[in-house]
Design an enzyme around this catalytic site. Structure first.
Site, PDB file in Angstrom:
ATOM      1  N   PHE A  95       0.866  -1.174   0.000  1.00 47.68           N
ATOM      2  CA  PHE A  95       0.000   0.000   0.000  1.00 47.68           C
ATOM      3  C   PHE A  95       0.907   1.229   0.000  1.00 47.68           C
ATOM      4  O   PHE A  95       1.986   1.217   0.624  1.00 47.68           O
ATOM      5  CB  PHE A  95      -0.890  -0.037   1.248  1.00 47.68           C
ATOM      6  CG  PHE A  95      -1.860   1.098   1.336  1.00 47.68           C
ATOM      7  CD1 PHE A  95      -2.880   1.227   0.408  1.00 47.68           C
ATOM      8  CD2 PHE A  95      -1.751   2.047   2.345  1.00 47.68           C
ATOM      9  CE1 PHE A  95      -3.775   2.288   0.487  1.00 47.68           C
ATOM     10  CE2 PHE A  95      -2.644   3.106   2.426  1.00 47.68           C
ATOM     11  CZ  PHE A  95      -3.658   3.222   1.500  1.00 47.68           C
ATOM     12  N   ASP A 166       6.639  -2.058   8.913  1.00 47.70           N
ATOM     13  CA  ASP A 166       5.234  -1.720   8.665  1.00 47.70           C
ATOM     14  C   ASP A 166       4.450  -3.022   8.848  1.00 47.70           C
ATOM     15  O   ASP A 166       4.489  -3.915   7.997  1.00 47.70           O
ATOM     16  CB  ASP A 166       5.075  -1.142   7.255  1.00 47.70           C
ATOM     17  CG  ASP A 166       3.612  -0.810   6.921  1.00 47.70           C
ATOM     18  OD1 ASP A 166       2.728  -1.152   7.737  1.00 47.70           O
ATOM     19  OD2 ASP A 166       3.370  -0.241   5.833  1.00 47.70           O
ATOM     20  N   HIS A 169      -0.462  -5.207   8.311  1.00 47.45           N
ATOM     21  CA  HIS A 169      -1.183  -6.451   7.979  1.00 47.45           C
ATOM     22  C   HIS A 169      -0.883  -7.568   8.969  1.00 47.45           C
ATOM     23  O   HIS A 169      -1.313  -8.691   8.742  1.00 47.45           O
ATOM     24  CB  HIS A 169      -0.726  -6.978   6.607  1.00 47.45           C
ATOM     25  CG  HIS A 169      -0.968  -6.053   5.462  1.00 47.45           C
ATOM     26  ND1 HIS A 169      -0.468  -6.291   4.200  1.00 47.45           N
ATOM     27  CD2 HIS A 169      -1.675  -4.911   5.362  1.00 47.45           C
ATOM     28  CE1 HIS A 169      -0.835  -5.320   3.383  1.00 47.45           C
ATOM     29  NE2 HIS A 169      -1.559  -4.462   4.059  1.00 47.45           N
ATOM     30  N   GLN A 192      -7.503   0.232  10.761  1.00 46.31           N
ATOM     31  CA  GLN A 192      -8.560   0.628   9.817  1.00 46.31           C
ATOM     32  C   GLN A 192      -9.524  -0.555   9.672  1.00 46.31           C
ATOM     33  O   GLN A 192      -9.141  -1.692   9.914  1.00 46.31           O
ATOM     34  CB  GLN A 192      -7.875   1.023   8.491  1.00 46.31           C
ATOM     35  CG  GLN A 192      -8.776   1.555   7.424  1.00 46.31           C
ATOM     36  CD  GLN A 192      -9.222   0.460   6.477  1.00 46.31           C
ATOM     37  OE1 GLN A 192      -8.606  -0.598   6.416  1.00 46.31           O
ATOM     38  NE2 GLN A 192     -10.297   0.705   5.767  1.00 46.31           N
ATOM     39  N   LYS A 195      -8.824  -4.172   8.515  1.00 47.97           N
ATOM     40  CA  LYS A 195      -7.729  -4.931   9.114  1.00 47.97           C
ATOM     41  C   LYS A 195      -8.255  -5.959  10.121  1.00 47.97           C
ATOM     42  O   LYS A 195      -9.399  -5.877  10.564  1.00 47.97           O
ATOM     43  CB  LYS A 195      -6.737  -3.978   9.809  1.00 47.97           C
ATOM     44  CG  LYS A 195      -6.199  -2.880   8.898  1.00 47.97           C
ATOM     45  CD  LYS A 195      -5.406  -3.438   7.742  1.00 47.97           C
ATOM     46  CE  LYS A 195      -4.702  -2.388   6.914  1.00 47.97           C
ATOM     47  NZ  LYS A 195      -5.576  -1.500   6.140  1.00 47.97           N
ATOM     48  N   ARG A 224       4.260  17.812  23.391  1.00 46.36           N
ATOM     49  CA  ARG A 224       4.197  17.828  24.867  1.00 46.36           C
ATOM     50  C   ARG A 224       5.028  16.676  25.433  1.00 46.36           C
ATOM     51  O   ARG A 224       5.043  15.593  24.864  1.00 46.36           O
ATOM     52  CB  ARG A 224       2.766  17.636  25.352  1.00 46.36           C
ATOM     53  CG  ARG A 224       1.864  18.799  25.090  1.00 46.36           C
ATOM     54  CD  ARG A 224       0.530  18.578  25.784  1.00 46.36           C
ATOM     55  NE  ARG A 224      -0.393  19.639  25.497  1.00 46.36           N
ATOM     56  CZ  ARG A 224      -1.331  19.588  24.548  1.00 46.36           C
ATOM     57  NH1 ARG A 224      -1.466  18.524  23.789  1.00 46.36           N
ATOM     58  NH2 ARG A 224      -2.140  20.616  24.360  1.00 46.36           N
ATOM     59  N   TYR A 231       0.466  23.654  28.181  1.00 46.58           N
ATOM     60  CA  TYR A 231       0.847  24.432  26.995  1.00 46.58           C
ATOM     61  C   TYR A 231       2.346  24.600  26.862  1.00 46.58           C
ATOM     62  O   TYR A 231       2.844  25.627  26.436  1.00 46.58           O
ATOM     63  CB  TYR A 231       0.140  25.790  27.012  1.00 46.58           C
ATOM     64  CG  TYR A 231      -1.368  25.629  26.915  1.00 46.58           C
ATOM     65  CD1 TYR A 231      -1.944  25.136  25.750  1.00 46.58           C
ATOM     66  CD2 TYR A 231      -2.186  25.932  27.986  1.00 46.58           C
ATOM     67  CE1 TYR A 231      -3.307  24.942  25.660  1.00 46.58           C
ATOM     68  CE2 TYR A 231      -3.558  25.747  27.903  1.00 46.58           C
ATOM     69  CZ  TYR A 231      -4.111  25.250  26.735  1.00 46.58           C
ATOM     70  OH  TYR A 231      -5.459  25.054  26.651  1.00 46.58           O
ATOM     71  N   ARG A 241      -2.880  11.780  17.969  1.00 44.30           N
ATOM     72  CA  ARG A 241      -3.448  10.951  19.041  1.00 44.30           C
ATOM     73  C   ARG A 241      -4.691  10.200  18.579  1.00 44.30           C
ATOM     74  O   ARG A 241      -5.448  10.671  17.738  1.00 44.30           O
ATOM     75  CB  ARG A 241      -3.834  11.824  20.246  1.00 44.30           C
ATOM     76  CG  ARG A 241      -2.673  12.489  20.945  1.00 44.30           C
ATOM     77  CD  ARG A 241      -3.132  13.151  22.233  1.00 44.30           C
ATOM     78  NE  ARG A 241      -4.281  14.015  22.038  1.00 44.30           N
ATOM     79  CZ  ARG A 241      -4.212  15.331  21.858  1.00 44.30           C
ATOM     80  NH1 ARG A 241      -3.052  15.949  21.847  1.00 44.30           N
ATOM     81  NH2 ARG A 241      -5.309  16.041  21.690  1.00 44.30           N
TER      82      ARG A 241
HETATM   83  C1  LIG Z   1       0.845  -2.062   4.321  1.00 44.96           C
HETATM   84  C2  LIG Z   1       0.056  -0.890   4.831  1.00 44.96           C
HETATM   85  N1  LIG Z   1       0.686   0.082   5.492  1.00 44.96           N
HETATM   86  C3  LIG Z   1       0.036   1.155   5.973  1.00 44.96           C
HETATM   87  C4  LIG Z   1      -1.317   1.306   5.793  1.00 44.96           C
HETATM   88  C5  LIG Z   1      -1.981   2.536   6.263  1.00 44.96           C
HETATM   89  O1  LIG Z   1      -2.939   2.329   7.266  1.00 44.96           O
HETATM   90  P1  LIG Z   1      -4.154   3.315   7.445  1.00 44.96           P
HETATM   91  O2  LIG Z   1      -5.153   3.015   6.409  1.00 44.96           O
HETATM   92  O3  LIG Z   1      -4.640   3.001   8.841  1.00 44.96           O
HETATM   93  O4  LIG Z   1      -3.640   4.716   7.367  1.00 44.96           O
HETATM   94  C6  LIG Z   1      -2.037   0.302   5.117  1.00 44.96           C
HETATM   95  C7  LIG Z   1      -3.485   0.438   4.900  1.00 44.96           C
HETATM   96  O5  LIG Z   1      -4.110  -0.301   4.183  1.00 44.96           O
HETATM   97  C8  LIG Z   1      -1.331  -0.819   4.612  1.00 44.96           C
HETATM   98  O6  LIG Z   1      -1.958  -1.777   3.918  1.00 44.96           O
END
Ligand SMILES: Cc1ncc(COP(=O)(O)O)c(C=O)c1O
Length: 410
Positions: A95, A166, A169, A192, A195, A224, A231, A241
Site C-alpha cells: 500500500f 510496517d 497487515h 482501519q 484490518k 508535549r 501548553y 493521538r
Molecule cells: C501495508 C500498509 N501500510 C500502511 C497502511 C496505512 O494504514 P491506514 O489506512 O490506517 O492509514 C495500510 C493500509 O491499508 C497498509 O496496507
C-alpha cells in the site's frame, strides 16, 4: 464437469460463506458506552489500557496509540530521527503509505525490489540501495507474512540504519516465536476497518527502546512531554493521538483476534494443501521461522501456463463468478503511482535534493507481482472447512474450462 457459473452453471463455491467484516464484538459495544458516559473521550485510561494490552500481546516494551496506520509510519520516521534530504529505503510492492510516508517527512525514498515468492522486501536489493545518505529501511510484513528478519536486521545493524516494520497487515504474526514489530526501531500497525484488528480508523506504534518511545510520545502529542497536558511544547510536531472511542473498540476486538488468527491459520493450512497441488497456482513458501501468522489479505501467484494461457484478469473474473471473492491487487508498483512523479515528490523535499526517476525504475520482482498476484481478504479464512475446500474446487473447475475461456478471449 458442470458448466461455469459465468455460463449459467451452479457456482462451485456455493458452500463458501464468508463472515461480514468488521465483526462487532459485544465487549467493544460495552466499552464504547462506558467511554461515552465517562466524559473522558480523549487520552486517559482507555488509551493507556490499549497501549499496555497491545504492547503485551505484541512482545514489545512500549506501544503508542495513534490515529491511523499512515501517520504511525510518519511518526516512527520522525521519532527515528529522519531529517529532510535523508534517504530511506522502502518497499516497492505494498500500500502506498509504506513509501509515501518518507517524502511526507521530507526524506527521499529509494525503492527496493520485492521477492516475488514471499511478496516482501528483497534483502539483496536493500543492500544495493544503500548509499552514504541512507538512514533507514521501511519494510512491510506483507499480508502478515513476515519479511526475512534474519537478513534485514543484520543489514541494518551493519550499516547503522534503523528498521521500521510496517506491520499494518501483521497483527499476531511471529518470527521465531516472537511477535513482529519490535525487531527494529519501530513497528507500526493499522486498525482501519478492513484490518484484522479494526477500530474504524486507528493505529499503534511499538518499540522496545525507551528513548525512541519517549520521542514518539512527545511527537504524537504536538510536542508535549510524556504525561503533560498543558501548553509547554518541546518539539514541532503534529497531533496524531487516537481518541478514547477508537481505543474502546480496539480493546474489544483485541479479545477475539488470537482465536480468529488460529482459525485463519488452520484454514490456510487446509487451503494451502489443496492449492499446492494445482498446476499454475504458486503459493508462498512454508517457512519454519514463521511461528504464527497474522493476516490482512492473503495471496498466491497465478501462472497462465497452468491454465491453457488464460489471462489472470479472466481467471479472476471466472473465479469470482464461481463464488470466490478474489481480486488482483495493485495495478502498478508504488514507484509508478502518479504520486511518485518527480514534480510531485519534489514539492516535499529540500531544494536541490536528487530524486530518482521513479517511473522508469527496473524492479522486476514488483512488476511480476503486479501481473501475477491473486488476493483474497482475511475474512475468507474464517469460513468453515467445506467452504475453504470449495475455494480449491472452484479453481480446479475454472482450470478444467480454461481452454474454452481462453478461446473466447482471443
Ligand atoms: C501495508 C500498509 N501500510 C500502511 C497502511 C496505512 O494504514 P491506514 O489506512 O490506517 O492509514 C495500510 C493500509 O491499508 C497498509 O496496507
Amino acid at each position: 464437469m458442470p458448466d461455469l457459473a459465468i455460463d449459467g452453471g451452479p457456482a462451485a463455491a456455493e458452500a463458501l460463506s464468508i463472515p461480514e467484516w468488521p465483526q462487532p464484538v459485544a465487549e467493544s459495544r460495552e466499552n464504547l458506552l462506558e467511554v461515552f458516559e465517562s466524559g473522558t473521550w480523549c487520552r486517559g485510561p482507555w488509551i493507556e489500557r490499549l497501549e499496555d494490552e497491545f504492547a503485551d500481546y505484541h512482545d514489545a516494551e512500549h506501544a503508542i496509540a495513534v490515529s491511523n496506520g499512515t501517520v504511525a509510519i510518519e511518526l516512527a520516521l520522525r521519532a527515528a530521527g529522519v531529517e529532510p534530504g535523508d534517504e530511506v529505503i522502502v518497499p516497492s510492492y505494498s500500500f502506498i503509505a509504506s513509501a509515501s510516508a518518507v517524502p511526507t517527512v521530507g526524506a527521499i525514498p529509494r525503492f527496493a525490489d520485492t521477492d516475488p515468492a514471499t511478496f516482501t522486501i528483497d534483502p539483496d536489493s536493500v543492500r544495493e540501495q544503500i548509499t552514504a545518505d541512507t538512514v533507514g529501511v521501511v519494510g512491510v510484513h506483507f499480508a502478515g507474512y513476515p519479511m526475512d528478519l534474519d537478513e534485514l536486521v543484520p543489514i541494518c545493524e551493519e550499516h547503522d540504519l534503523f528498521l521500521i516494520e510496517d506491520a499494518a497487515h501483521a497483527h499476531g504474526s511471529e518470527w521465531r516465536g516472537r511477535k513482529v514489530g519490535a525487531f527494529g526501531a519501530f513497528g507500526t500497525f493499522s486498525f482501519q476497518e478492513s484490518k484484522s484488528l479494526p477500530s474504524g480508523e486507528g493505529g499503534i506504534v511499538v518499540t522496545d527502546d525507551d528513548v525512541l518511545a519517549e520521542r514518539a510520545r512527545t511527537m504524537q502529542n504536538i510536542g508535549r512531554a510524556q504525561g503533560e497536558t498543558g501548553y509547554r511544547h518541546y518539539t514541532l510536531s503534529s497531533n496524531s493521538r487516537m481518541s478514547a472511542f477508537q481505543a474502546a473498540v480496539a480493546l474489544g476486538q483485541l479479545e477475539t483476534l488470537p482465536a480468529e488468527n488460529e482459525r485463519r491459520e488452520e484454514n490456510e493450512e487446509i487451503l494451502l494443501s489443496e492449492l499446492e497441488a494445482i498446476d499454475g497456482v504458486r503459493t508462498k513458501p512454508r517457512d519454519d521461522r514463521i511461528t504464527a501468522r497474522g493476516y490482512c489479505l492473503e495471496n498466491f501467484r497465478y501462472d497462465p501456463d497452468g491454465f491453457d494461457g488464460l489471462s489472470r484478469e479472466r481467471f479472476v473474473e471466472a473465479l469470482r463468478t464461481e463464488g470466490v471473492p478474489v481480486f488482483d491487487g495493485y495495478e502498478v508498483p508504488i514507484y509508478r503511482q502518479p504520486a511518485f512523479f518527480r514534480d510531485e515528490v519534489r514539492r516535499l523535499l529540500p531544494p536541490g535534493a536528487e530524486i530518482p526517476d521513479y517511473r522508469n525504475l527496473p524492479l522486476p520482482g514488483a512488476e511480476q507481482l503486479c501481473r501475477e498476484n491473486v488476493a483474497y481478504s482475511h475474512p475468507l479464512l474464517l469460513a468453515d472447512e467445506e467452504g475453504i475446500r470449495a475455494v480449491a474446487d472452484a479453481i480446479r473447475k475454472v482450470q478444467a474450462h480454461a481452454a474454452d475461456l481462453r478461446a473466447r478471449e482471443a
